[in-house]
Write a protein that holds these residues in place. Structure first.
Motif, PDB file in Angstrom:
ATOM      1  N   UNK A  87       0.846  -1.189   0.000  1.00  0.00           N
ATOM      2  CA  UNK A  87       0.000   0.000   0.000  1.00  0.00           C
ATOM      3  C   UNK A  87       0.887   1.246   0.000  1.00  0.00           C
ATOM      4  N   UNK A  88       0.856   1.958  -1.123  1.00  0.00           N
ATOM      5  CA  UNK A  88       1.583   3.233  -1.213  1.00  0.00           C
ATOM      6  C   UNK A  88       0.598   4.287  -1.706  1.00  0.00           C
ATOM      7  N   UNK A  89       0.778   4.803  -2.918  1.00  0.00           N
ATOM      8  CA  UNK A  89      -0.151   5.825  -3.406  1.00  0.00           C
ATOM      9  C   UNK A  89      -1.527   5.243  -3.714  1.00  0.00           C
ATOM     10  N   UNK A  90      -1.591   3.923  -3.938  1.00  0.00           N
ATOM     11  CA  UNK A  90      -2.874   3.222  -4.067  1.00  0.00           C
ATOM     12  C   UNK A  90      -2.795   1.953  -3.219  1.00  0.00           C
ATOM     13  N   UNK A  96       1.091  -3.920  -8.353  1.00  0.00           N
ATOM     14  CA  UNK A  96       1.316  -3.472  -9.724  1.00  0.00           C
ATOM     15  C   UNK A  96       2.809  -3.486 -10.057  1.00  0.00           C
ATOM     16  N   UNK A  97       3.654  -3.184  -9.075  1.00  0.00           N
ATOM     17  CA  UNK A  97       5.105  -3.249  -9.279  1.00  0.00           C
ATOM     18  C   UNK A  97       5.525  -4.702  -9.528  1.00  0.00           C
ATOM     19  N   UNK A  98       4.949  -5.640  -8.788  1.00  0.00           N
ATOM     20  CA  UNK A  98       5.250  -7.066  -9.016  1.00  0.00           C
ATOM     21  C   UNK A  98       4.954  -7.419 -10.470  1.00  0.00           C
ATOM     22  N   UNK A  99       3.767  -7.051 -10.952  1.00  0.00           N
ATOM     23  CA  UNK A  99       3.405  -7.344 -12.341  1.00  0.00           C
ATOM     24  C   UNK A  99       4.361  -6.670 -13.317  1.00  0.00           C
ATOM     25  N   UNK A 100       4.779  -5.459 -13.012  1.00  0.00           N
ATOM     26  CA  UNK A 100       5.717  -4.746 -13.884  1.00  0.00           C
ATOM     27  C   UNK A 100       7.047  -5.511 -13.980  1.00  0.00           C
ATOM     28  N   UNK A 101       7.559  -5.945 -12.842  1.00  0.00           N
ATOM     29  CA  UNK A 101       8.832  -6.668 -12.820  1.00  0.00           C
ATOM     30  C   UNK A 101       8.737  -7.957 -13.623  1.00  0.00           C
ATOM     31  N   UNK A 102       7.703  -8.727 -13.369  1.00  0.00           N
ATOM     32  CA  UNK A 102       7.588 -10.049 -13.985  1.00  0.00           C
ATOM     33  C   UNK A 102       7.091  -9.999 -15.427  1.00  0.00           C
ATOM     34  N   UNK A 103       6.115  -9.132 -15.725  1.00  0.00           N
ATOM     35  CA  UNK A 103       5.488  -9.155 -17.044  1.00  0.00           C
ATOM     36  C   UNK A 103       6.064  -8.130 -18.014  1.00  0.00           C
ATOM     37  N   UNK A 104       6.335  -6.928 -17.555  1.00  0.00           N
ATOM     38  CA  UNK A 104       6.867  -5.903 -18.455  1.00  0.00           C
ATOM     39  C   UNK A 104       8.383  -6.030 -18.599  1.00  0.00           C
TER      40      UNK A 104
END
Length: 188
Positions: A87-90, A96-104
């Motif tokens: 939990x940070x800005x949302x 979402x960062x996890x998905x960014x690391x793994x998927x993007x």
């Protein structure tokens, strides 16, 4: 985002005497700390600053938001560990960062440890089942010693994954070289 237990995350003095490790002789293992609370960055650095693993210390990278974390991942594809708040800005910025690391970024090597002060926002069972993370910790459970143990375990896993990938790359290069030699023999 604060919780009523934030003060529990500030590490108490550990009673066990520990030998100070020798100074690192190589570039440090990169650890990305992602949390919107500056105190979390400070206590994490304090708890791990003397850590040395296989002759290498720790190089800390800080991010305070999802966007900063994603930029740090892009700039540092060799991050060994991400210590990631949920939990940070949302309420789901960390996920979402996890998905960014793994998927993007297509990074399967970096070990991701979720650390949350608000486990109700991201229930452990659901997160472990639905996100490609390597550990899940409540901030209230992490003493300096437990953080050290968690990071040491993650570094060992990261090292082993990198060694396996390097061996795979060497084997592929050897196979390609043998194929080339075989082609030359057939033509000659």
């Amino acid at each position: 985002m604060s919780s009523e237990h934030d003060s529990d995350f500030l590490f108490a003095d550990e009673q066990d005497a520990e030998l100070k490790p020798a100074k690192a002789s190589q570039p440090g293992w990169k650890i990305l700390i992602v949390d919107d609370e500056p105190e979390v960055h400070a206590v994490t650095r304090l708890a791990l600053m003397e850590m040395v693993f296989e002759g290498r210390g720790i190089e800390f990278i800080s991010a305070h938001s999802r966007a900063e974390a994603e930029a740090a991942i892009d700039a540092n594809p060799d991050v060994a560990i991400v210590l990631l708040d949920v939990v940070m800005e949302t309420d789901d910025a960390g996920l979402q960062v996890v998905n960014y690391i793994r998927q993007h970024a297509h990074n399967r090597f970096t070990r991701i440890v979720l650390r949350t002060g608000q486990p109700g926002h991201a229930p452990e069972r659901a997160v472990v089942l639905n996100y490609d993370i390597n550990d899940y910790k409540s901030k209230t459970e992490l003493t300096a010693q437990k953080l050290f143990t968690c990071v040491m375990s993650a570094l060992r896993s990261y090292r082993d994954i990198i060694e396996v990938d390097q061996a795979r790359q060497r084997a592929e290069a050897e196979v390609a070289e043998l194929k080339q030699q075989l082609q030359q023999l057939k033509q000659g």
